[in-house]
Design an enzyme around this catalytic site. Structure first.
Site, short mmCIF file in Angstrom:
data_model
loop_
_atom_site.label_atom_id
_atom_site.label_comp_id
_atom_site.label_asym_id
_atom_site.label_seq_id
_atom_site.Cartn_x
_atom_site.Cartn_y
_atom_site.Cartn_z
N GLY A 70 0.69 -1.27 -0.22
CA GLY A 70 -0.10 0.12 -0.70
C GLY A 70 0.77 0.98 -0.02
O GLY A 70 0.73 2.27 -0.47
N THR A 71 2.15 0.72 0.81
CA THR A 71 2.92 2.49 0.87
C THR A 71 3.14 2.71 -0.88
O THR A 71 3.46 4.04 -0.99
CB THR A 71 3.67 2.12 1.72
OG1 THR A 71 3.28 1.71 3.05
CG2 THR A 71 5.58 3.44 2.08
N ASN A 149 -7.07 4.19 9.12
CA ASN A 149 -6.95 2.77 10.03
C ASN A 149 -7.16 2.72 12.09
O ASN A 149 -7.16 1.71 12.19
CB ASN A 149 -5.41 3.26 9.49
CG ASN A 149 -4.85 3.66 9.56
OD1 ASN A 149 -4.71 4.98 8.97
ND2 ASN A 149 -3.74 3.27 10.57
N SER A 198 -3.84 -2.87 -0.37
CA SER A 198 -2.51 -3.40 0.30
C SER A 198 -3.77 -5.29 0.60
O SER A 198 -4.35 -5.42 1.32
CB SER A 198 -2.13 -3.51 1.38
OG SER A 198 -1.06 -4.11 1.50
N THR A 236 10.60 -7.93 -11.94
CA THR A 236 9.90 -8.55 -12.24
C THR A 236 8.41 -9.06 -11.40
O THR A 236 8.37 -8.84 -10.09
CB THR A 236 10.56 -9.83 -12.16
OG1 THR A 236 11.57 -9.79 -13.29
CG2 THR A 236 9.80 -11.46 -12.12
N CYS A 323 5.32 5.33 23.54
CA CYS A 323 6.03 5.27 24.51
C CYS A 323 7.65 5.82 23.33
O CYS A 323 8.34 5.28 22.83
CB CYS A 323 6.48 4.11 24.79
SG CYS A 323 7.36 5.24 26.94
N1 PLP Z 1 -2.75 3.27 4.10
C1 PLP Z 1 -3.42 2.60 6.07
C2 PLP Z 1 -4.69 3.55 5.55
C3 PLP Z 1 -2.91 1.48 5.83
O1 PLP Z 1 -3.77 1.38 7.59
C4 PLP Z 1 -1.55 1.04 5.73
C5 PLP Z 1 -1.31 0.06 6.33
O2 PLP Z 1 -1.39 0.31 7.31
C6 PLP Z 1 -1.15 1.32 4.41
C7 PLP Z 1 -1.50 2.27 3.99
C8 PLP Z 1 0.18 1.00 3.92
O3 PLP Z 1 0.11 -0.44 3.34
P1 PLP Z 1 1.62 -1.01 3.44
O4 PLP Z 1 1.35 -1.97 4.84
O5 PLP Z 1 0.17 -2.66 2.35
O6 PLP Z 1 2.65 -0.16 3.00
#
Ligand code: PLP
Length: 383
Positions: A70-71, A149, A198, A236, A323
């Site tokens: 996702g990132t 999230n 993701s 790939t 923390c």
């Molecule tokens: N965006 C949201 C809302 C997420 O909750 C997360 C992961 O927790 C990500 C992006 C990042 O996804 P990934 O862990 O696949 O890089």
């Protein structure tokens, strides 16, 4: 073990595992190879693209591009949206995005871009007038998540998309990572240009993600090299992961979420009813939240202590504070919601998943009652 941290990651579904296994072992061809063995792998990748397009309600399979997570999808969307419109230096996003968007936008701010950070209210809700006021002619990209999230709060993506298009030519990117597989998504009916998902949030393995790029948007590539993914994402193809993601997507189409919702509701209702000094973080109206998520604060108790006690009993959850060098800090999301410190530091996120059952919820509740009673007695705030 009782795993109540499904927003962090999910277990691989056994059907998904079975589907990917042949591609880890015997069917190891490179889908870019033009021999029969390679073409078989290519077919499997294209089937996964169809399955993913169907779950997202894309109008065409060529709008789906596989990435590593996702990132990466979020970074590609935002960075390449800026590259596509070099004269525009303005970004709009929210204060409660995941780090994949938030930290990137902070970084871009340091590089000279102007970022308008949309506030949320105490229930983690956006104000559409703020969106209307933020979007300008020189806005290159608006990035808003579909589901938050930590709190599970859903943002009104359809309305936001309409506002973005009324007011500008900006690209609208939606981080859908937490939403896909939990709520229906139909991208063809929305003003969404770019969308991230993701695999590991929907019972596929880690290491695979997707970016949806609406047809007609000539988003420059982010990873440059060979010609994979229609020459837009080199590298790939991770065939086993992609096949797994396709299978996971197919399993999510028309999935019945009533069990997950019932378990989450039971957990949430019992905690809020039976444990004193508890607060729900996020909007109370459940229609405006993901059906699997409850973020609850136990005032005056440290979330880390609760988590550690649950951990000792094999029950896994997340906390909303961190923390650093002996001091506690609330998460940026809880800070943006202006949750008072004493409440924010006792925040626990419970996220239920497909493989949880009622017995697990009952055990988690029983253990939690005992842990909280014990910690509340010890709390210096308990007067
Ligand atoms: N965006 C949201 C809302 C997420 O909750 C997360 C992961 O927790 C990500 C992006 C990042 O996804 P990934 O862990 O696949 O890089």
């Amino acid at each position: 073990m009782i795993y109540l941290d499904n927003n962090a990651t999910t277990q691989i579904a056994s059907e998904v595992f079975d589907a990917m296994l042949p591609f880890l072992k015997d069917s190891y061809a490179n889908p870019s190879s033009s021999h029969t063995f390679g073409r078989m792998a290519k077919q499997a990748v294209e089937k996964a693209r169809e399955q993913t397009a169907e779950l997202l309600g894309a109008s065409d399979t060529n709008e789906i591009f596989f990435t590593s997570c996702g990132t990466e999808s979020d970074n590609w969307a935002i960075r390449s949206a800026l590259k596509l419109q070099p004269d525009k230096k303005h970004i709009v996003t929210t204060r409660v995005e995941h780090e994949a968007v938030r930290v990137l936008c902070e970084y871009l701010e340091k590089e000279g871009y102007e970022v308008t950070w949309l506030d949320v209210d105490g229930e983690c809700q956006l104000n559409l007038d703020d969106v209307r006021n933020a979007v300008r002619e020189d806005t290159a990209v608006v990035s808003v998540m579909l589901a938050q999230n930590e709190t599970g709060v859903l943002f009104p993506i359809e309305e936001i998309g309409r506002i973005v298009k009324e007011k500008s030519d900006a690209l609208f990117h939606v981080d859908g990572v937490q939403a896909v597989g939990k709520i229906p998504v139909d991208l063809k009916s929305m003003e969404v240009d770019l969308f991230a998902l993701s695999g590991h949030k929907l019972y596929a393995p880690k290491g695979v993600g997707v970016i949806y790029i609406k047809n007609g948007i000539n988003l420059p590539p982010y990873i440059i090299g060979a010609k994979q993914e229609a020459q837009r994402r080199a590298g790939t193809s991770a065939v086993p992961n992609i096949v797994a993601l396709g299978t996971a997507c197919e399993m999510c189409i028309n999935e019945d979420h009533s069990k997950v919702e019932r378990l989450r509701n039971k957990l949430e209702d019992r905690i809020l009813e039976r444990i004193p000094q508890t607060h729900l973080n996020g909007v109370r109206d459940r229609d405006k939240r993901l059906l699997n998520t409850s973020n609850i604060s136990f005032a005056g108790i440290e979330g880390e202590s609760i988590m550690a006690h649950l951990d000792n009993r094999g029950i896994y959850v997340s906390i909303g504070s961190a923390c650093h060098s002996g001091t506690h800090e609330a998460s940026p999301t809880l800070k943006a919601m202006n949750v008072p410190y004493r409440i924010a530091m006792g925040s626990i996120r419970f996220s239920v998943g497909r493989y949880n059952n009622e017995a697990e919820i009952n055990i988690a509740l029983d253990e939690l009652y005992k842990i909280i009673e014990q910690l509340q007695e010890m709390s210096p705030y308990n007067i």
